[in-house]
Scaffold this motif. Structure first.
Motif, short mmCIF file in Angstrom:
data_model
loop_
_atom_site.label_atom_id
_atom_site.label_comp_id
_atom_site.label_asym_id
_atom_site.label_seq_id
_atom_site.Cartn_x
_atom_site.Cartn_y
_atom_site.Cartn_z
N ASP A 50 8.69 -108.08 -93.84
CA ASP A 50 8.95 -106.70 -93.42
C ASP A 50 10.27 -106.54 -92.67
OD1 ASP A 50 6.61 -105.94 -94.60
OD2 ASP A 50 5.49 -105.68 -92.72
N GLN A 51 10.91 -107.64 -92.28
CA GLN A 51 12.19 -107.57 -91.59
C GLN A 51 13.36 -107.42 -92.56
OE1 GLN A 51 12.31 -107.33 -88.24
NE2 GLN A 51 10.10 -107.31 -88.43
N CYS A 52 13.07 -107.36 -93.83
CA CYS A 52 14.10 -107.22 -94.86
C CYS A 52 14.91 -105.95 -94.63
CB CYS A 52 13.44 -107.18 -96.24
SG CYS A 52 14.59 -106.86 -97.58
N GLN A 53 16.23 -106.07 -94.71
CA GLN A 53 17.12 -104.93 -94.48
C GLN A 53 17.27 -104.04 -95.72
OE1 GLN A 53 18.50 -104.30 -91.33
NE2 GLN A 53 17.00 -105.88 -90.86
N GLN A 54 16.81 -104.51 -96.85
CA GLN A 54 16.89 -103.76 -98.11
C GLN A 54 15.49 -103.68 -98.74
OE1 GLN A 54 19.77 -102.39 -99.21
NE2 GLN A 54 20.88 -103.23 -97.47
N PRO A 55 14.60 -102.86 -98.18
CA PRO A 55 13.22 -102.85 -98.67
C PRO A 55 13.10 -102.50 -100.15
CG PRO A 55 13.55 -101.19 -96.95
CD PRO A 55 14.81 -101.95 -97.07
N GLU A 56 14.03 -101.69 -100.67
CA GLU A 56 13.94 -101.35 -102.09
C GLU A 56 14.15 -102.58 -102.97
OE1 GLU A 56 18.09 -100.71 -100.64
OE2 GLU A 56 16.14 -100.03 -99.95
N VAL A 57 14.93 -103.54 -102.50
CA VAL A 57 15.11 -104.78 -103.25
C VAL A 57 13.84 -105.63 -103.15
CG1 VAL A 57 16.50 -106.88 -103.50
CG2 VAL A 57 17.60 -104.73 -102.89
N MET A 58 13.19 -105.61 -102.00
CA MET A 58 11.94 -106.35 -101.82
C MET A 58 10.88 -105.83 -102.78
SD MET A 58 10.67 -108.96 -100.22
CE MET A 58 11.84 -109.31 -98.94
N PHE A 59 10.95 -104.55 -103.13
CA PHE A 59 9.99 -104.00 -104.08
C PHE A 59 10.12 -104.65 -105.46
CE2 PHE A 59 9.41 -100.49 -101.04
CZ PHE A 59 8.03 -100.52 -100.98
N SER A 60 11.29 -105.17 -105.78
CA SER A 60 11.42 -105.88 -107.05
C SER A 60 10.55 -107.13 -107.04
CB SER A 60 12.88 -106.22 -107.35
OG SER A 60 13.42 -107.08 -106.37
N LEU A 61 10.40 -107.75 -105.89
CA LEU A 61 9.49 -108.89 -105.77
C LEU A 61 8.05 -108.44 -105.96
CD1 LEU A 61 8.77 -111.83 -105.10
CD2 LEU A 61 8.94 -111.23 -102.68
N ILE A 62 7.70 -107.30 -105.39
CA ILE A 62 6.34 -106.77 -105.55
C ILE A 62 6.07 -106.47 -107.02
CG2 ILE A 62 4.82 -104.81 -105.02
CD1 ILE A 62 6.24 -104.80 -102.22
N ASN A 63 7.03 -105.86 -107.70
CA ASN A 63 6.86 -105.59 -109.13
C ASN A 63 6.68 -106.88 -109.91
OD1 ASN A 63 7.03 -102.82 -108.87
ND2 ASN A 63 9.24 -102.81 -109.10
#
Length: 90
Positions: A50-63
Protein backbone atom coordinates in the motif's frame (compact mmCIF):
# COMPACT_ATOMS: atom_id res chain seq x y z
CA UNK A 1 15.38 -13.85 -17.21
CA UNK A 2 14.36 -16.40 -14.59
CA UNK A 3 11.39 -16.07 -12.22
CA UNK A 4 13.55 -15.42 -9.15
CA UNK A 5 15.29 -12.48 -10.81
CA UNK A 6 11.99 -11.08 -12.06
CA UNK A 7 10.42 -11.43 -8.61
CA UNK A 8 13.40 -9.61 -7.11
CA UNK A 9 12.87 -6.77 -9.59
CA UNK A 10 9.19 -6.56 -8.63
CA UNK A 11 10.04 -6.45 -4.92
CA UNK A 12 12.81 -3.89 -5.38
CA UNK A 13 10.61 -1.57 -7.42
CA UNK A 14 7.19 -2.10 -5.83
CA UNK A 15 7.11 1.27 -4.06
CA UNK A 16 7.71 3.05 -7.38
CA UNK A 17 9.31 6.08 -5.78
CA UNK A 18 11.34 7.02 -8.86
CA UNK A 19 10.45 7.36 -12.51
CA UNK A 20 12.67 4.40 -13.45
CA UNK A 21 11.04 2.05 -10.96
CA UNK A 22 7.70 2.18 -12.79
CA UNK A 23 8.90 0.75 -16.13
CA UNK A 24 11.23 -1.67 -14.31
CA UNK A 25 8.24 -3.02 -12.39
CA UNK A 26 5.98 -3.10 -15.45
CA UNK A 27 8.58 -4.84 -17.62
CA UNK A 28 9.29 -7.51 -15.01
CA UNK A 29 5.58 -8.11 -14.48
CA UNK A 30 5.00 -8.40 -18.24
CA UNK A 31 7.77 -10.96 -18.49
CA UNK A 32 6.32 -12.96 -15.59
CA UNK A 33 2.84 -12.76 -17.14
CA UNK A 34 4.20 -14.27 -20.35
CA UNK A 35 5.25 -17.36 -18.41
CA UNK A 36 3.49 -17.41 -15.02
CA UNK A 37 4.42 -19.99 -12.44
CA UNK A 38 1.51 -21.12 -10.26
CA UNK A 39 3.98 -22.24 -7.60
CA UNK A 40 4.92 -18.56 -7.12
CA UNK A 41 1.34 -17.38 -6.73
CA UNK A 42 1.74 -16.66 -3.00
CA UNK A 43 4.98 -14.80 -3.69
CA UNK A 44 3.27 -12.73 -6.39
CA UNK A 45 0.68 -11.66 -3.80
CA UNK A 46 3.41 -10.53 -1.42
CA UNK A 47 4.60 -7.93 -3.92
CA UNK A 48 1.47 -5.90 -3.12
CA UNK A 49 2.28 -2.89 -0.97
CA UNK A 50 0.00 0.00 0.00
CA UNK A 51 3.01 2.33 0.19
CA UNK A 52 3.31 2.22 -3.60
CA UNK A 53 3.51 5.72 -5.10
CA UNK A 54 1.79 4.60 -8.32
CA UNK A 55 -1.29 2.62 -7.21
CA UNK A 56 -2.63 2.40 -10.77
CA UNK A 57 0.49 0.45 -11.74
CA UNK A 58 -0.01 -1.84 -8.73
CA UNK A 59 -3.44 -2.65 -10.16
CA UNK A 60 -1.68 -4.32 -13.08
CA UNK A 61 -0.34 -6.81 -10.54
CA UNK A 62 -3.87 -7.35 -9.22
CA UNK A 63 -5.12 -7.96 -12.75
CA UNK A 64 -2.31 -10.45 -13.27
CA UNK A 65 -3.25 -12.28 -10.04
CA UNK A 66 -6.85 -12.44 -11.20
CA UNK A 67 -5.74 -14.27 -14.35
CA UNK A 68 -5.06 -17.44 -12.34
CA UNK A 69 -7.64 -20.11 -11.60
CA UNK A 70 -9.85 -18.73 -8.84
CA UNK A 71 -9.38 -21.70 -6.51
CA UNK A 72 -5.60 -21.54 -6.80
CA UNK A 73 -5.63 -17.79 -6.34
CA UNK A 74 -7.78 -17.95 -3.22
CA UNK A 75 -5.64 -20.72 -1.71
CA UNK A 76 -2.49 -18.66 -2.30
CA UNK A 77 -4.16 -15.52 -0.96
CA UNK A 78 -5.24 -17.25 2.25
CA UNK A 79 -1.65 -18.36 2.88
CA UNK A 80 -0.34 -14.80 2.74
CA UNK A 81 -3.17 -12.84 4.37
CA UNK A 82 -1.28 -12.36 7.66
CA UNK A 83 1.64 -10.73 5.83
CA UNK A 84 -0.65 -8.75 3.53
CA UNK A 85 -2.42 -7.29 6.56
CA UNK A 86 0.91 -5.62 7.38
CA UNK A 87 2.02 -4.43 3.93
CA UNK A 88 -1.20 -4.12 1.98
CA UNK A 89 -4.30 -3.98 4.16
CA UNK A 90 -6.18 -2.08 1.47
Amino acid sequence: MNQNNLLAILRENRLMQTQQQVPDFENALAEIADNPDEQNLSVYHLVLDDQCQQPEVMFSLINFLESFDIEEQIAAFIKVVPQLMINAPE
